[in-house]
Design a protein around this motif. Structure first.
Motif, mmCIF file in Angstrom:
data_model
loop_
_atom_site.group_PDB
_atom_site.id
_atom_site.type_symbol
_atom_site.label_atom_id
_atom_site.label_comp_id
_atom_site.label_asym_id
_atom_site.label_seq_id
_atom_site.Cartn_x
_atom_site.Cartn_y
_atom_site.Cartn_z
ATOM 1 N N ASP A 1 10.763 20.944 64.636
ATOM 2 C CA ASP A 1 10.370 20.208 63.430
ATOM 3 C C ASP A 1 9.063 20.714 62.836
ATOM 4 O O ASP A 1 8.469 20.051 61.979
ATOM 5 N N LEU A 2 8.579 21.873 63.276
ATOM 6 C CA LEU A 2 7.338 22.427 62.734
ATOM 7 C C LEU A 2 7.420 22.524 61.214
ATOM 8 O O LEU A 2 8.351 23.097 60.661
ATOM 9 N N ASP A 3 6.425 21.954 60.549
ATOM 10 C CA ASP A 3 6.369 21.980 59.088
ATOM 11 C C ASP A 3 4.914 21.823 58.676
ATOM 12 O O ASP A 3 4.379 20.721 58.676
ATOM 13 N N GLY A 4 4.278 22.934 58.356
ATOM 14 C CA GLY A 4 2.876 22.884 57.978
ATOM 15 C C GLY A 4 2.081 23.965 58.667
ATOM 16 O O GLY A 4 2.557 24.628 59.590
ATOM 17 N N ALA A 5 0.844 24.147 58.206
ATOM 18 C CA ALA A 5 0.020 25.249 58.700
ATOM 19 C C ALA A 5 -1.322 24.798 59.240
ATOM 20 O O ALA A 5 -2.176 25.634 59.535
ATOM 21 N N SER A 6 -1.504 23.491 59.384
ATOM 22 C CA SER A 6 -2.779 23.013 59.926
ATOM 23 C C SER A 6 -2.819 23.237 61.426
ATOM 24 O O SER A 6 -1.785 23.426 62.080
ATOM 25 N N GLU A 7 -4.016 23.191 61.999
ATOM 26 C CA GLU A 7 -4.140 23.338 63.442
ATOM 27 C C GLU A 7 -3.355 22.249 64.164
ATOM 28 O O GLU A 7 -2.699 22.510 65.172
ATOM 29 N N GLN A 8 -3.398 21.022 63.640
ATOM 30 C CA GLN A 8 -2.661 19.938 64.279
ATOM 31 C C GLN A 8 -1.154 20.178 64.215
ATOM 32 O O GLN A 8 -0.421 19.903 65.181
ATOM 33 N N ASP A 9 -0.664 20.689 63.082
ATOM 34 C CA ASP A 9 0.764 20.996 62.968
ATOM 35 C C ASP A 9 1.195 21.982 64.053
ATOM 36 O O ASP A 9 2.214 21.791 64.730
ATOM 37 N N HIS B 1 -0.302 32.007 60.382
ATOM 38 C CA HIS B 1 -0.953 33.067 61.155
ATOM 39 C C HIS B 1 -2.473 32.982 61.020
ATOM 40 O O HIS B 1 -3.203 33.185 62.003
ATOM 41 N N ALA B 2 -2.965 32.696 59.827
ATOM 42 C CA ALA B 2 -4.413 32.576 59.632
ATOM 43 C C ALA B 2 -4.979 31.449 60.489
ATOM 44 O O ALA B 2 -6.057 31.584 61.092
ATOM 45 N N THR B 3 -4.261 30.341 60.559
ATOM 46 C CA THR B 3 -4.711 29.224 61.390
ATOM 47 C C THR B 3 -4.726 29.615 62.864
ATOM 48 O O THR B 3 -5.680 29.318 63.593
ATOM 49 N N LEU B 4 -3.683 30.283 63.310
ATOM 50 C CA LEU B 4 -3.615 30.694 64.712
ATOM 51 C C LEU B 4 -4.738 31.662 65.070
ATOM 52 O O LEU B 4 -5.329 31.579 66.160
ATOM 53 N N LEU B 5 -5.067 32.584 64.179
ATOM 54 C CA LEU B 5 -6.170 33.506 64.430
ATOM 55 C C LEU B 5 -7.494 32.754 64.535
ATOM 56 O O LEU B 5 -8.343 33.067 65.381
ATOM 57 N N GLY B 6 -7.684 31.768 63.673
ATOM 58 C CA GLY B 6 -8.894 30.952 63.764
ATOM 59 C C GLY B 6 -8.969 30.191 65.074
ATOM 60 O O GLY B 6 -10.046 30.079 65.683
ATOM 61 N N MET B 7 -7.835 29.676 65.534
ATOM 62 C CA MET B 7 -7.790 28.976 66.820
ATOM 63 C C MET B 7 -8.133 29.919 67.969
ATOM 64 O O MET B 7 -8.846 29.540 68.906
ATOM 65 N N LEU B 8 -7.631 31.152 67.907
ATOM 66 C CA LEU B 8 -7.971 32.135 68.932
ATOM 67 C C LEU B 8 -9.470 32.404 68.954
ATOM 68 O O LEU B 8 -10.103 32.450 70.022
ATOM 69 N N ALA B 9 -10.053 32.603 67.785
ATOM 70 C CA ALA B 9 -11.489 32.867 67.713
ATOM 71 C C ALA B 9 -12.289 31.696 68.268
ATOM 72 O O ALA B 9 -13.320 31.890 68.930
ATOM 73 N N ALA C 1 1.270 23.969 75.559
ATOM 74 C CA ALA C 1 0.174 24.791 75.054
ATOM 75 C C ALA C 1 -0.569 24.106 73.917
ATOM 76 O O ALA C 1 -1.482 24.680 73.343
ATOM 77 N N GLY C 2 -0.194 22.867 73.602
ATOM 78 C CA GLY C 2 -0.846 22.167 72.499
ATOM 79 C C GLY C 2 -2.307 21.883 72.758
ATOM 80 O O GLY C 2 -3.113 21.828 71.827
ATOM 81 N N ASP C 3 -2.665 21.709 74.027
ATOM 82 C CA ASP C 3 -4.061 21.449 74.385
ATOM 83 C C ASP C 3 -4.723 22.688 74.968
ATOM 84 O O ASP C 3 -5.669 22.589 75.751
ATOM 85 N N ALA C 4 -4.244 23.870 74.595
ATOM 86 C CA ALA C 4 -4.768 25.118 75.150
ATOM 87 C C ALA C 4 -6.271 25.200 74.954
ATOM 88 O O ALA C 4 -6.792 24.966 73.862
#
Length: 331
Positions: A207-215, A252-260, A225-228
């Motif tokens: 049901d993924l729909d959105g690009a926020s970190e919470q999504d 992808h931009a959100t995921l890169l920010g989360m990695l950083a 891995a939600g609490d990685a």
């Protein structure tokens, strides 16, 4: 050759960087394809005799049992063949140059991602890659190349098509002890389908729909891995997401920010991936003591387009070095 259960456990731990119980998350379509091939015996074209069902440890993990158009067609290798050098059967490690600060890499990637040319989110995934496969009873290694395409929906189920890739060795110049492939490049190895009733992808992910970190964290909760907290844990979630979804540039931009934000990513530098694309390698941490995981970020698009897994030390007859990779954005 006798291999104890403890050694088998070590082989799986070394090669599978995603220690998630399949019965909790449901099998990936590629996993199901492999399961069906094990149950039926190796699926061969009619001109080749079928092999008996064998006990098999898929040493790049079932989740990584894909291989590449740029790698090999399926071969069987005698593990104990005299003079056989297992490391010669694996692709060489990527060579990285000119590492930049992580902030600069993320900034450049986000700039590329902001151009609006990326794909829409889609339940369609095409990947290519490479991985070891170990047959314990026959004492053989198979190098299993595949091009894998998966389409799915909760209404219709899923279809996964697995196609043999091109030979890793030019002009059929194979190392000693490596048999010819039973498949021609481009030949369909298997088509695996699941009906809507059989398809059990967790709704959190589907049901993924959105690009926020919470999504994205909510979707990755399906893979614990939600609490990685570490980049390695987050990489597990990212690879899982990309196993089922073509993601948007914004995602992808959100995921890169989360990695950083994890604070434990190492920039290895620039290189070319197995398809010759310019990428930056981001080594993640917090994973197994036995292997390293690197995510590949496209210099051109800013998207996360690959994962490389390397074994730090030899494990029984598996040499140190590259034990698998997966590449996305390949169409």
């Amino acid at each position: 050759m006798t291999i104890t259960d403890d050694r088998i456990d070590r082989l799986f731990a070394a090669a599978n960087p995603t220690p998630v119980a399949a019965d909790r998350i449901g099998l990936r379509a590629a996993d199901i394809a492999l399961r069906e091939r094990i149950i039926r015996g190796e699926r061969r074209p009619s001109r080749h005799p079928a092999r008996a069902v064998r006990r098999r440890a898929w040493v790049a993990g079932a989740s990584i049992a894909v291989a590449a158009a740029a790698v090999v067609t399926i071969v069987a290798v005698d593990v104990l063949a005299p003079g056989q050098t297992a490391s010669a059967l694996a692709p060489p490690p990527l060579t990285y140059v000119d590492p930049e600060p992580l902030d600069d890499v993320i900034r450049d990637a986000r700039t590329a991602l902001a151009d609006g040319d990326g794909p829409a989110q889609s339940p369609h995934v095409a990947s290519i890659g490479w991985g070891w496969s170990i047959d314990m009873s026959a004492e053989q290694i198979e190098i299993v190349p595949q091009e894998v395409t998966t389409d799915w929906s909760y209404e219709t189920g899923s279809v996964t098509t697995i196609v043999a890739g091109d030979s890793y060795w030019p002009n059929d110049d194979r190392p000693d002890g490596v048999a010819d492939s039973p498949y021609d490049p481009g030949e369909v190895i298997a088509v695996v389908t699941q009906s809507a009733a059989e398809f059990d992808l967790p709704r959190l992910l589907g049901d993924l729909d959105g690009a926020s970190e919470q999504d994205l964290r909510s979707a990755m909760d399906a893979y614990e891995a939600g609490d990685a907290m570490t980049s390695g844990e987050l990489a597990t979630g990212i690879v899982s997401l990309q196993s089922w979804w073509t993601l948007t540039d914004e995602q992808h931009a959100t995921l890169l920010g989360m990695l950083a934000d994890t604070g434990d990513v190492t920039v290895l530098g620039r290189t070319e991936d197995r398809l010759g694309r310019d990428v930056v390698g981001l080594r993640v941490s917090g994973g197994s003591d036995l292997h390293d995981v690197t995510l590949l970020v496209s210099v051109e698009t800013g998207r996360i387009v690959g994962e490389e897994v390397e074994l730090r030390e030899p494990q029984d007859f598996i040499p140190a070095g590259v034990i698998g990779y997966t590449l996305w954005d390949v169409e």
